[in-house]
Motif scaffolding. Structure first.
Motif, short mmCIF file in Angstrom:
data_model
loop_
_atom_site.label_atom_id
_atom_site.label_comp_id
_atom_site.label_asym_id
_atom_site.label_seq_id
_atom_site.Cartn_x
_atom_site.Cartn_y
_atom_site.Cartn_z
N GLU A 1 0.84 -1.20 0.00
CA GLU A 1 0.00 0.00 0.00
C GLU A 1 0.87 1.25 0.00
OE1 GLU A 1 -3.21 2.44 -0.18
OE2 GLU A 1 -3.29 0.25 -0.27
N ASN A 2 1.90 1.29 0.84
CA ASN A 2 2.80 2.44 0.90
C ASN A 2 3.54 2.63 -0.41
OD1 ASN A 2 2.06 3.00 3.54
ND2 ASN A 2 3.74 1.75 4.42
N LEU A 3 3.95 1.50 -1.02
CA LEU A 3 4.64 1.57 -2.30
C LEU A 3 3.74 2.14 -3.39
CD1 LEU A 3 7.19 0.95 -3.93
CD2 LEU A 3 6.30 -1.37 -4.31
N ILE A 4 2.48 1.70 -3.39
CA ILE A 4 1.51 2.21 -4.39
C ILE A 4 1.32 3.71 -4.22
CG2 ILE A 4 -0.90 2.16 -5.11
CD1 ILE A 4 -0.93 -0.83 -4.39
N GLN A 5 1.10 4.15 -3.00
CA GLN A 5 0.85 5.58 -2.75
C GLN A 5 2.06 6.43 -3.13
OE1 GLN A 5 -2.04 6.78 -2.04
NE2 GLN A 5 -3.06 4.80 -1.65
N ALA A 6 3.24 5.97 -2.79
CA ALA A 6 4.45 6.72 -3.12
C ALA A 6 4.67 6.78 -4.63
CB ALA A 6 5.65 6.09 -2.42
N THR A 7 4.41 5.68 -5.32
CA THR A 7 4.61 5.62 -6.77
C THR A 7 3.66 6.54 -7.52
OG1 THR A 7 5.32 3.32 -6.57
CG2 THR A 7 4.67 4.08 -8.76
N LEU A 8 2.43 6.66 -7.04
CA LEU A 8 1.41 7.44 -7.75
C LEU A 8 1.26 8.87 -7.23
CD1 LEU A 8 -1.38 4.71 -8.03
CD2 LEU A 8 0.49 5.21 -9.60
N GLU A 9 2.20 9.32 -6.43
CA GLU A 9 2.12 10.66 -5.84
C GLU A 9 2.04 11.74 -6.91
OE1 GLU A 9 1.87 13.67 -3.10
OE2 GLU A 9 1.71 11.49 -2.78
N ASP A 10 2.80 11.56 -8.01
CA ASP A 10 2.82 12.58 -9.06
C ASP A 10 1.72 12.37 -10.10
OD1 ASP A 10 3.76 10.29 -10.20
OD2 ASP A 10 5.59 11.18 -11.03
N GLY A 11 0.86 11.38 -9.92
CA GLY A 11 -0.24 11.14 -10.85
C GLY A 11 0.16 10.46 -12.13
N GLU B 1 8.08 1.81 -12.73
CA GLU B 1 7.28 1.83 -11.52
C GLU B 1 6.21 0.74 -11.57
OE1 GLU B 1 7.49 6.55 -10.29
OE2 GLU B 1 6.01 5.88 -11.78
N LYS B 2 5.61 0.59 -12.75
CA LYS B 2 4.61 -0.44 -12.93
C LYS B 2 5.22 -1.83 -12.71
CE LYS B 2 1.55 -2.41 -16.42
NZ LYS B 2 1.06 -2.33 -17.82
N ALA B 3 6.42 -2.02 -13.26
CA ALA B 3 7.10 -3.32 -13.12
C ALA B 3 7.38 -3.64 -11.66
CB ALA B 3 8.39 -3.30 -13.94
N ALA B 4 7.78 -2.60 -10.89
CA ALA B 4 8.08 -2.81 -9.47
C ALA B 4 6.82 -3.19 -8.69
CB ALA B 4 8.70 -1.55 -8.88
N LEU B 5 5.69 -2.53 -9.01
CA LEU B 5 4.44 -2.83 -8.32
C LEU B 5 3.96 -4.24 -8.66
CD1 LEU B 5 2.50 0.56 -8.74
CD2 LEU B 5 3.52 -0.36 -6.66
N VAL B 6 4.05 -4.60 -9.93
CA VAL B 6 3.61 -5.94 -10.35
C VAL B 6 4.46 -7.01 -9.67
CG1 VAL B 6 3.46 -7.52 -12.31
CG2 VAL B 6 2.63 -5.17 -12.54
N LYS B 7 5.76 -6.79 -9.62
CA LYS B 7 6.66 -7.76 -9.00
C LYS B 7 6.32 -7.94 -7.51
CE LYS B 7 11.58 -8.68 -8.24
NZ LYS B 7 12.96 -8.19 -8.45
N ARG B 8 6.07 -6.81 -6.80
CA ARG B 8 5.76 -6.90 -5.38
C ARG B 8 4.40 -7.57 -5.17
NH1 ARG B 8 7.95 -4.66 -0.71
NH2 ARG B 8 6.78 -5.57 1.03
N ALA B 9 3.43 -7.25 -6.03
CA ALA B 9 2.09 -7.84 -5.91
C ALA B 9 2.13 -9.34 -6.15
CB ALA B 9 1.14 -7.15 -6.89
N GLN B 10 2.87 -9.75 -7.16
CA GLN B 10 2.98 -11.18 -7.44
C GLN B 10 3.64 -11.91 -6.27
OE1 GLN B 10 5.12 -11.02 -11.17
NE2 GLN B 10 3.23 -11.38 -12.37
N ALA B 11 4.63 -11.26 -5.65
CA ALA B 11 5.29 -11.89 -4.51
C ALA B 11 4.34 -12.08 -3.35
CB ALA B 11 6.50 -11.04 -4.09
N GLU B 12 3.35 -11.18 -3.22
CA GLU B 12 2.40 -11.28 -2.12
C GLU B 12 1.14 -12.05 -2.52
OE1 GLU B 12 1.50 -7.50 -0.44
OE2 GLU B 12 3.61 -7.02 0.03
N GLY B 13 1.09 -12.51 -3.78
CA GLY B 13 -0.06 -13.28 -4.23
C GLY B 13 -1.29 -12.43 -4.50
N VAL B 14 -1.13 -11.17 -4.85
CA VAL B 14 -2.25 -10.24 -5.11
C VAL B 14 -2.75 -10.44 -6.53
CG1 VAL B 14 -2.92 -7.82 -5.31
CG2 VAL B 14 -1.42 -8.56 -3.44
#
Length: 303
Positions: free
Chosen positions: A25-35, A41-54
């Motif tokens: 959640e913190n990573l998502i908010q920080a990544t999208l701060e500038d809109g 950034e997308k690749a980092a979010l996808v990688k973290r989400a897959q690791a958590e099974g999202v």
């Protein structure tokens, strides 16, 4: 730059508490701060989400909702900054004169065109101020003596022409329609072709010359046929027609019904300004209703 496809405005992170871990959640908010969502950034979010099974579809919907909300916030902030900047520029330049449209320095109470700033006229439109100036001229009392009265009427007509000619063309659709509504009836001439000095000259002078020529031809024909006395009389008549007719024309042109002539001089000034205002209105990107109103006023003055 690349963003997720736009999805429905559903904030799953808020609606389903605990959907994502605090770290994600913190990573998502920080990544999208500038809109904006960059590829890395997308690749980092996808990688973290897959690791958590999202579920990636749910993640995409959630990110889209945040992007939409953040972009609206940024647009609002941008508009506020633009308005603030415009206000600062306006204050730096001072006020804008509603009569001539030129900037007036701060603390200046009178524009170079003569318009005075005060609490009574700050909310008046330029069209209303023009109308007030014309009304002020009309309301002045006339002198009792005829000669002074005629001179005053002539000066009034010239003042009105000057005020109308110098009037700054409005820049807004509202002021343009207001001016056209006022000017269309005031631009109508009276008295037909005899309502102007040039019109009287064009009609009456040729008529006088034609009458004199006809009488002269009759005199010439009579003399050639031996009717010398009759021819002489007709020749004298032709000269008298030219002489006395010229005197009558002079007084008719320069004295008769001058109020109509002066009214038409002012009407011509209204018409010229009205044509300028309509032309200005055509240059604006108005809606179809605005253009139809301009068509109506143009048809009225062309009748």
């Amino acid at each position: 730059m690349n963003q997720f496809q736009q999805g429905p405005m559903t904030d799953f992170g808020q609606k389903k508490g605990g959907m994502f871990s605090p770290e994600l959640e913190n990573l998502i908010q920080a990544t999208l701060e500038d809109g904006v969502l960059e590829d890395y950034e997308k690749a980092a979010l996808v990688k973290r989400a897959q690791a958590e099974g999202v579920d990636l579809a749910e993640l995409e919907i959630y990110i889209n909702s945040i992007l939409q909300r953040r972009q609206k916030e940024l647009e609002k902030e941008k508009n506020i900054k633009a308005q603030k900047k415009a206000q600062e520029r306006k204050e730096a330049l001072g006020r804008i004169c509603p009569n001539c449209g030129k900037p007036v320095p701060p603390m200046t109470l009178k524009c170079e065109c003569g318009f005075e700033f005060n609490s009574a006229n700050q909310n008046l439109s330029s069209v209303q101020m023009l109308s007030d100036k014309i009304e002020a001229i009309n309301s002045r009392p006339l002198p009792k003596k005829n000669k002074r009265s005629r001179k005053e009427l002539k000066e009034r007509a010239q003042e009105k022409q000057d005020i109308i000619t110098m009037y700054a063309v409005p820049n807004t659709k509202e002021d343009i329609i207001e001016f056209c509504s006022m000017a269309v009836s005031l631009s109508k001439p009276k008295g037909g072709i005899l309502g102007t000095i040039p019109g009287r000259v064009k009609i009456l002078v040729p008529a006088l010359i034609i009458i004199a020529l006809i009488i002269g031809l009759i005199a010439g024909a009579a003399s050639s046929n031996g009717y010398h006395s009759f021819g002489a009389v007709m020749a004298e008549t032709a000269l008298m027609v030219v002489f006395y007719g010229g005197i009558a024309l002079y007084f008719f042109i320069t004295r008769y019904d001058l109020s109509t002539v002066r009214n038409n001089m002012v009407a011509q000034a209204w018409r010229a300004k009205l044509e300028q205002v309509i032309l200005k209105g055509r240059s604006l990107r108005g809606d179809s209703d605005f253009q139809q109103q301009l068509d109506y006023f143009e048809n009225m003055i062309n009748k």
